[in-house]
Design a protein around this motif. Structure first.
Motif, mmCIF file in Angstrom:
data_model
loop_
_atom_site.group_PDB
_atom_site.id
_atom_site.type_symbol
_atom_site.label_atom_id
_atom_site.label_comp_id
_atom_site.label_asym_id
_atom_site.label_seq_id
_atom_site.Cartn_x
_atom_site.Cartn_y
_atom_site.Cartn_z
ATOM 1 N N LYS A 1 -110.434 -53.935 36.747
ATOM 2 C CA LYS A 1 -110.846 -53.966 38.162
ATOM 3 C C LYS A 1 -112.077 -53.080 38.390
ATOM 4 O O LYS A 1 -113.021 -53.483 39.064
ATOM 5 C CB LYS A 1 -109.699 -53.509 39.073
ATOM 6 N N ASN A 2 -112.070 -51.869 37.838
ATOM 7 C CA ASN A 2 -113.227 -50.980 37.994
ATOM 8 C C ASN A 2 -114.467 -51.550 37.309
ATOM 9 O O ASN A 2 -115.578 -51.431 37.826
ATOM 10 C CB ASN A 2 -112.928 -49.577 37.459
ATOM 11 N N LYS A 3 -114.271 -52.173 36.143
ATOM 12 C CA LYS A 3 -115.398 -52.808 35.464
ATOM 13 C C LYS A 3 -115.992 -53.917 36.330
ATOM 14 O O LYS A 3 -117.208 -54.056 36.433
ATOM 15 C CB LYS A 3 -114.966 -53.382 34.111
ATOM 16 N N LYS A 4 -115.128 -54.697 36.973
ATOM 17 C CA LYS A 4 -115.594 -55.786 37.834
ATOM 18 C C LYS A 4 -116.314 -55.223 39.061
ATOM 19 O O LYS A 4 -117.352 -55.752 39.466
ATOM 20 C CB LYS A 4 -114.398 -56.660 38.249
ATOM 21 N N ILE A 5 -115.800 -54.141 39.649
ATOM 22 C CA ILE A 5 -116.452 -53.497 40.797
ATOM 23 C C ILE A 5 -117.845 -53.031 40.407
ATOM 24 O O ILE A 5 -118.824 -53.283 41.113
ATOM 25 C CB ILE A 5 -115.600 -52.326 41.338
ATOM 26 N N ILE A 6 -117.962 -52.372 39.264
ATOM 27 C CA ILE A 6 -119.258 -51.885 38.791
ATOM 28 C C ILE A 6 -120.205 -53.058 38.532
ATOM 29 O O ILE A 6 -121.384 -53.015 38.892
ATOM 30 C CB ILE A 6 -119.096 -51.003 37.541
ATOM 31 N N SER A 7 -119.686 -54.113 37.937
ATOM 32 C CA SER A 7 -120.507 -55.288 37.653
ATOM 33 C C SER A 7 -121.041 -55.909 38.945
ATOM 34 O O SER A 7 -122.227 -56.237 39.047
ATOM 35 C CB SER A 7 -119.682 -56.315 36.877
ATOM 36 N N LEU A 8 -120.183 -56.066 39.936
ATOM 37 C CA LEU A 8 -120.606 -56.644 41.212
ATOM 38 C C LEU A 8 -121.637 -55.760 41.910
ATOM 39 O O LEU A 8 -122.621 -56.257 42.462
ATOM 40 C CB LEU A 8 -119.393 -56.871 42.122
ATOM 41 N N LEU A 9 -121.430 -54.461 41.871
ATOM 42 C CA LEU A 9 -122.383 -53.544 42.513
ATOM 43 C C LEU A 9 -123.712 -53.508 41.770
ATOM 44 O O LEU A 9 -124.760 -53.308 42.387
ATOM 45 C CB LEU A 9 -121.785 -52.140 42.607
ATOM 46 N N SER A 10 -123.684 -53.693 40.452
ATOM 47 C CA SER A 10 -124.951 -53.712 39.718
ATOM 48 C C SER A 10 -125.748 -54.972 40.037
ATOM 49 O O SER A 10 -126.974 -54.960 39.998
ATOM 50 C CB SER A 10 -124.722 -53.574 38.217
ATOM 51 N N GLU A 11 -125.061 -56.056 40.373
ATOM 52 C CA GLU A 11 -125.742 -57.282 40.788
ATOM 53 C C GLU A 11 -126.288 -57.159 42.206
ATOM 54 O O GLU A 11 -127.376 -57.649 42.500
ATOM 55 C CB GLU A 11 -124.778 -58.470 40.726
ATOM 56 N N ASN A 12 -125.507 -56.516 43.088
ATOM 57 C CA ASN A 12 -125.902 -56.373 44.488
ATOM 58 C C ASN A 12 -125.275 -55.087 45.026
ATOM 59 O O ASN A 12 -124.116 -55.071 45.416
ATOM 60 C CB ASN A 12 -125.438 -57.575 45.315
ATOM 61 N N SER A 13 -126.064 -54.029 45.059
ATOM 62 C CA SER A 13 -125.544 -52.722 45.458
ATOM 63 C C SER A 13 -125.173 -52.661 46.937
ATOM 64 O O SER A 13 -124.536 -51.718 47.369
ATOM 65 C CB SER A 13 -126.557 -51.630 45.135
ATOM 66 N N ARG A 14 -125.576 -53.649 47.719
ATOM 67 C CA ARG A 14 -125.286 -53.660 49.156
ATOM 68 C C ARG A 14 -124.118 -54.582 49.508
ATOM 69 O O ARG A 14 -123.851 -54.838 50.675
ATOM 70 C CB ARG A 14 -126.530 -54.096 49.925
ATOM 71 N N MET A 15 -123.406 -55.083 48.502
ATOM 72 C CA MET A 15 -122.293 -55.987 48.745
ATOM 73 C C MET A 15 -121.197 -55.265 49.532
ATOM 74 O O MET A 15 -120.861 -54.122 49.253
ATOM 75 C CB MET A 15 -121.732 -56.496 47.412
ATOM 76 N N ALA A 16 -120.661 -55.950 50.532
ATOM 77 C CA ALA A 16 -119.615 -55.371 51.381
ATOM 78 C C ALA A 16 -118.323 -55.183 50.585
ATOM 79 O O ALA A 16 -118.011 -55.969 49.685
ATOM 80 C CB ALA A 16 -119.363 -56.270 52.585
ATOM 81 N N PHE A 17 -117.578 -54.140 50.939
ATOM 82 C CA PHE A 17 -116.306 -53.869 50.267
ATOM 83 C C PHE A 17 -115.337 -55.035 50.431
ATOM 84 O O PHE A 17 -114.552 -55.319 49.537
ATOM 85 C CB PHE A 17 -115.672 -52.577 50.789
ATOM 86 N N THR A 18 -115.381 -55.719 51.578
ATOM 87 C CA THR A 18 -114.480 -56.863 51.789
ATOM 88 C C THR A 18 -114.784 -57.986 50.798
ATOM 89 O O THR A 18 -113.873 -58.621 50.276
ATOM 90 C CB THR A 18 -114.584 -57.394 53.233
ATOM 91 N N GLU A 19 -116.067 -58.221 50.522
ATOM 92 C CA GLU A 19 -116.442 -59.267 49.564
ATOM 93 C C GLU A 19 -116.045 -58.856 48.148
ATOM 94 O O GLU A 19 -115.535 -59.670 47.375
ATOM 95 C CB GLU A 19 -117.941 -59.544 49.642
#
Length: 125
Positions: free
Chosen positions: A17-35
């Motif tokens: 889960k943490n790896k996926k969170i980091i991956s998503l944030l590296s793609e788009n650092s402004r992604m909403a927590f809900t998304e």
């Protein structure tokens, strides 16, 4: 007697889960927590908690917006310099003055063919 390895303390194990969170944030650092929560399969609150934990452990250093300066009609210039290194105080003051300039976005020191690289933004030369 147990041996103590300093390097072991610097490495953190990440779950999926943490790896996926980091991956998503590296793609788009402004992604909403809900998304992020929807994509990872956690609640928004769980993602926020995990994000704060990753920040506190310094696994995430921050989030920023990447700006397309060309759309703002700015160009990025790189200036490479060789310096007279006999006067270290003068060199230090020069670098400080560069960093105070609002057009300078980065000053990099080298120990190779060049001493400094100055990266700056300007509308024209």
């Amino acid at each position: 007697m147990d041996s103590y390895n300093v390097l072991e303390k610097k490495h953190h194990k990440l779950d999926t889960k943490n790896k996926k969170i980091i991956s998503l944030l590296s793609e788009n650092s402004r992604m909403a927590f809900t998304e992020i929560a929807r994509k990872v399969g956690l609640s928004k609150e769980s993602v926020q908690y995990r994000y704060k934990q990753l920040l506190s452990k310094k696994l995430i250093l921050g989030a920023y917006a990447e700006i397309d300066f060309e759309k703002l009609k700015f160009k990025r210039y790189h200036i490479l310099l060789l310096l007279d290194e006999s006067d270290q105080e003068k060199q230090k003051k020069f670098i400080e003055s560069l960093l105070e300039n609002p057009n300078v976005i980065r000053v990099t020191e080298f120990n190779d063919n060049w001493d400094l690289e100055i990266t700056l933004l300007a509308r024209s030369l």
